[in-house]
Motif scaffolding. Structure first.
Motif, PDB file in Angstrom:
ATOM      1  N   ALA A 106       0.818  -1.212   0.000  1.00  0.00           N
ATOM      2  CA  ALA A 106       0.000   0.000   0.000  1.00  0.00           C
ATOM      3  C   ALA A 106       0.856   1.269   0.000  1.00  0.00           C
ATOM      4  N   SER A 107       2.042   1.194   0.586  1.00  0.00           N
ATOM      5  CA  SER A 107       2.857   2.408   0.671  1.00  0.00           C
ATOM      6  C   SER A 107       4.016   2.405  -0.328  1.00  0.00           C
ATOM      7  N   GLU A 108       4.056   1.387  -1.181  1.00  0.00           N
ATOM      8  CA  GLU A 108       5.161   1.285  -2.152  1.00  0.00           C
ATOM      9  C   GLU A 108       4.762   1.912  -3.487  1.00  0.00           C
ATOM     10  N   THR A 109       5.606   2.771  -4.036  1.00  0.00           N
ATOM     11  CA  THR A 109       5.280   3.396  -5.322  1.00  0.00           C
ATOM     12  C   THR A 109       6.154   2.879  -6.464  1.00  0.00           C
ATOM     13  N   ASN A 110       7.337   2.404  -6.127  1.00  0.00           N
ATOM     14  CA  ASN A 110       8.243   1.855  -7.139  1.00  0.00           C
ATOM     15  C   ASN A 110       7.634   0.615  -7.795  1.00  0.00           C
ATOM     16  N   PRO A 111       7.379   0.671  -9.140  1.00  0.00           N
ATOM     17  CA  PRO A 111       6.680  -0.436  -9.803  1.00  0.00           C
ATOM     18  C   PRO A 111       7.415  -1.775  -9.678  1.00  0.00           C
ATOM     19  N   GLU A 112       8.736  -1.754  -9.739  1.00  0.00           N
ATOM     20  CA  GLU A 112       9.497  -2.993  -9.633  1.00  0.00           C
ATOM     21  C   GLU A 112       9.314  -3.638  -8.265  1.00  0.00           C
ATOM     22  N   LYS A 113       9.410  -2.795  -7.231  1.00  0.00           N
ATOM     23  CA  LYS A 113       9.243  -3.300  -5.872  1.00  0.00           C
ATOM     24  C   LYS A 113       7.816  -3.793  -5.638  1.00  0.00           C
ATOM     25  N   ARG A 114       6.852  -3.104  -6.257  1.00  0.00           N
ATOM     26  CA  ARG A 114       5.448  -3.527  -6.120  1.00  0.00           C
ATOM     27  C   ARG A 114       5.260  -4.945  -6.667  1.00  0.00           C
ATOM     28  N   THR A 115       5.847  -5.193  -7.852  1.00  0.00           N
ATOM     29  CA  THR A 115       5.747  -6.526  -8.452  1.00  0.00           C
ATOM     30  C   THR A 115       6.351  -7.568  -7.526  1.00  0.00           C
ATOM     31  N   GLU A 116       7.490  -7.216  -6.947  1.00  0.00           N
ATOM     32  CA  GLU A 116       8.185  -8.109  -6.025  1.00  0.00           C
ATOM     33  C   GLU A 116       7.285  -8.472  -4.835  1.00  0.00           C
ATOM     34  N   ILE A 117       6.661  -7.462  -4.244  1.00  0.00           N
ATOM     35  CA  ILE A 117       5.788  -7.691  -3.080  1.00  0.00           C
ATOM     36  C   ILE A 117       4.567  -8.514  -3.485  1.00  0.00           C
ATOM     37  N   GLU A 118       3.991  -8.187  -4.658  1.00  0.00           N
ATOM     38  CA  GLU A 118       2.821  -8.936  -5.131  1.00  0.00           C
ATOM     39  C   GLU A 118       3.139 -10.415  -5.317  1.00  0.00           C
ATOM     40  N   THR A 119       4.343 -10.697  -5.815  1.00  0.00           N
ATOM     41  CA  THR A 119       4.766 -12.082  -5.988  1.00  0.00           C
ATOM     42  C   THR A 119       4.829 -12.795  -4.636  1.00  0.00           C
ATOM     43  N   LEU A 120       5.375 -12.098  -3.649  1.00  0.00           N
ATOM     44  CA  LEU A 120       5.475 -12.682  -2.306  1.00  0.00           C
ATOM     45  C   LEU A 120       4.090 -12.969  -1.721  1.00  0.00           C
ATOM     46  N   ILE A 121       3.156 -12.043  -1.929  1.00  0.00           N
ATOM     47  CA  ILE A 121       1.795 -12.236  -1.421  1.00  0.00           C
ATOM     48  C   ILE A 121       1.169 -13.485  -2.048  1.00  0.00           C
ATOM     49  N   ALA A 123       2.668 -16.023  -3.248  1.00  0.00           N
ATOM     50  CA  ALA A 123       3.336 -17.219  -2.740  1.00  0.00           C
ATOM     51  C   ALA A 123       2.786 -17.630  -1.374  1.00  0.00           C
ATOM     52  N   ARG A 124       2.597 -16.653  -0.504  1.00  0.00           N
ATOM     53  CA  ARG A 124       2.085 -16.952   0.842  1.00  0.00           C
ATOM     54  C   ARG A 124       0.646 -17.462   0.767  1.00  0.00           C
ATOM     55  N   GLN A 125      -0.156 -16.861  -0.138  1.00  0.00           N
ATOM     56  CA  GLN A 125      -1.531 -17.353  -0.307  1.00  0.00           C
ATOM     57  C   GLN A 125      -1.488 -18.796  -0.797  1.00  0.00           C
ATOM     58  N   GLY A 126      -0.519 -19.071  -1.681  1.00  0.00           N
ATOM     59  CA  GLY A 126      -0.349 -20.419  -2.200  1.00  0.00           C
ATOM     60  C   GLY A 126      -0.054 -21.410  -1.108  1.00  0.00           C
ATOM     61  N   GLN A 127       0.736 -21.002  -0.130  1.00  0.00           N
ATOM     62  CA  GLN A 127       1.074 -21.874   0.988  1.00  0.00           C
ATOM     63  C   GLN A 127      -0.163 -22.295   1.776  1.00  0.00           C
ATOM     64  N   GLY A 128      -1.088 -21.368   1.923  1.00  0.00           N
ATOM     65  CA  GLY A 128      -2.346 -21.686   2.592  1.00  0.00           C
ATOM     66  C   GLY A 128      -3.134 -22.723   1.811  1.00  0.00           C
ATOM     67  N   ARG A 129      -3.150 -22.562   0.485  1.00  0.00           N
ATOM     68  CA  ARG A 129      -3.861 -23.526  -0.361  1.00  0.00           C
ATOM     69  C   ARG A 129      -3.197 -24.900  -0.301  1.00  0.00           C
ATOM     70  N   PHE A 130      -1.849 -24.905  -0.247  1.00  0.00           N
ATOM     71  CA  PHE A 130      -1.071 -26.144  -0.174  1.00  0.00           C
ATOM     72  C   PHE A 130      -1.476 -26.951   1.066  1.00  0.00           C
ATOM     73  N   ARG A 131      -1.538 -26.279   2.198  1.00  0.00           N
ATOM     74  CA  ARG A 131      -1.930 -26.907   3.453  1.00  0.00           C
ATOM     75  C   ARG A 131      -3.321 -27.529   3.349  1.00  0.00           C
ATOM     76  N   LYS A 132      -4.219 -26.773   2.734  1.00  0.00           N
ATOM     77  CA  LYS A 132      -5.605 -27.248   2.608  1.00  0.00           C
ATOM     78  C   LYS A 132      -5.680 -28.488   1.716  1.00  0.00           C
ATOM     79  N   LYS A 133      -4.929 -28.416   0.604  1.00  0.00           N
ATOM     80  CA  LYS A 133      -4.924 -29.531  -0.344  1.00  0.00           C
ATOM     81  C   LYS A 133      -4.374 -30.798   0.323  1.00  0.00           C
ATOM     82  N   LEU A 134      -3.287 -30.650   1.068  1.00  0.00           N
ATOM     83  CA  LEU A 134      -2.668 -31.800   1.726  1.00  0.00           C
ATOM     84  C   LEU A 134      -3.589 -32.407   2.777  1.00  0.00           C
TER      85      LEU A 134
END
Ligand SMILES: [Zn+2]
Length: 242
Positions: A106-121, A123-134
């Motif tokens: 929310a406070s990041e304006t640099n487009p490159e850094k934004r993409t980086e953070i979005e990727t991390l988000i 990934a973490r959401q994916g981890q939640g799905r992984f747990r559920k699937k298992l």
């Protein structure tokens, strides 16, 4: 609301109940020598109890303790989730990671850094799905047979940090393990041969093997699709040396 926190990360028994949550106007925070100073303690403040609790999980991996006086004066302690079991705690810590990242985004304006953070988000959401699937796939720990769902840990065979995005979500890269087995597997103190037989690191002597409930003849079934992940674990995670 204010959290009062001892400056030492692992304070003595007497401070085990920290971080403690108070109303901002609690007299303990203002009158008491010791608690009121910022010498031994520091404060974290917010209008939201949930936000403070998430902060506490991020920093201390534990929930909040209400001040007794404040509780008597009506501190809305029912808002505290009071996480009791490990599974719920890691689910919440996952949630708070995502929350923390979203705040950064929310406070990041640099487009490159934004993409980086979005990727991390993602990934973490994916981890939640992984747990559920298992949890849908495995009803118990393949080694111990433990089937208390709240205690089973969704473990990656090839460590999450070493995986690409596809591997992170692949259920064949996962196992539901009893907590003691997960701890051993995760730190490379046990691994599994191609036929599924357990291999125990020389760091765990027979006495401790017994105490941990592991035996050299234990075996699990390795699916063909999982073998590449086990191979990675054998070669890069397992601790061969004493
Ligand atoms: Zn108080």
């Amino acid at each position: 609301f204010v959290l009062n926190i001892h400056r030492r990360k692992n304070p003595s028994n007497i401070h085990k109940s920290h971080p403690r949550i108070h109303f901002a106007n609690c007299h303990h925070l203002n009158d008491r020598p010791g608690e009121s100073t910022t010498e031994k303690y520091f404060k974290v403040c917010s209008n939201s109890i949930e936000e403070l609790e998430q902060w506490s999980w991020i920093e201390y991996q534990k929930g909040l303790n209400p001040c007794k006086t404040c509780k008597d004066k009506g501190l809305p302690v029912e808002q505290l989730t009071g996480i009791q079991n490990f599974q719920a705690a890691s689910a919440l810590s996952l949630k708070s990671d995502i929350y923390k990242l979203e705040k950064r985004l929310a406070s990041e304006t640099n487009p490159e850094k934004r993409t980086e953070i979005e990727t991390l988000i993602k990934a973490r959401q994916g981890q939640g799905r992984f747990r559920k699937k298992l949890l849908e796939l495995y009803l118990n720990c393949p080694l111990t047979g433990l089937d208390v769902q709240s205690l089973l840990i969704a473990s990656h065979i090839k460590p999450w940090s070493k995986c690409n995005n596809e591997e992170r979500l692949d259920p064949f890269n996962g196992l539901m393990l009893a907590p003691n087995i997960d701890a051993l597997f995760d730190s490379g103190l046990i691994t599994f041969e191609t036929d599924g037989t357990i291999k125990i690191s020389p760091k765990i002597d027979p006495g401790n093997q017994k105490r941990l409930g592991i035996f050299p003849d234990m075996q699990l079934k390795i699916e063909p699709e999982s073998e590449k992940y086990f191979e990675y674990h054998r070669n890069h995670v397992f601790q061969k040396e004493e």
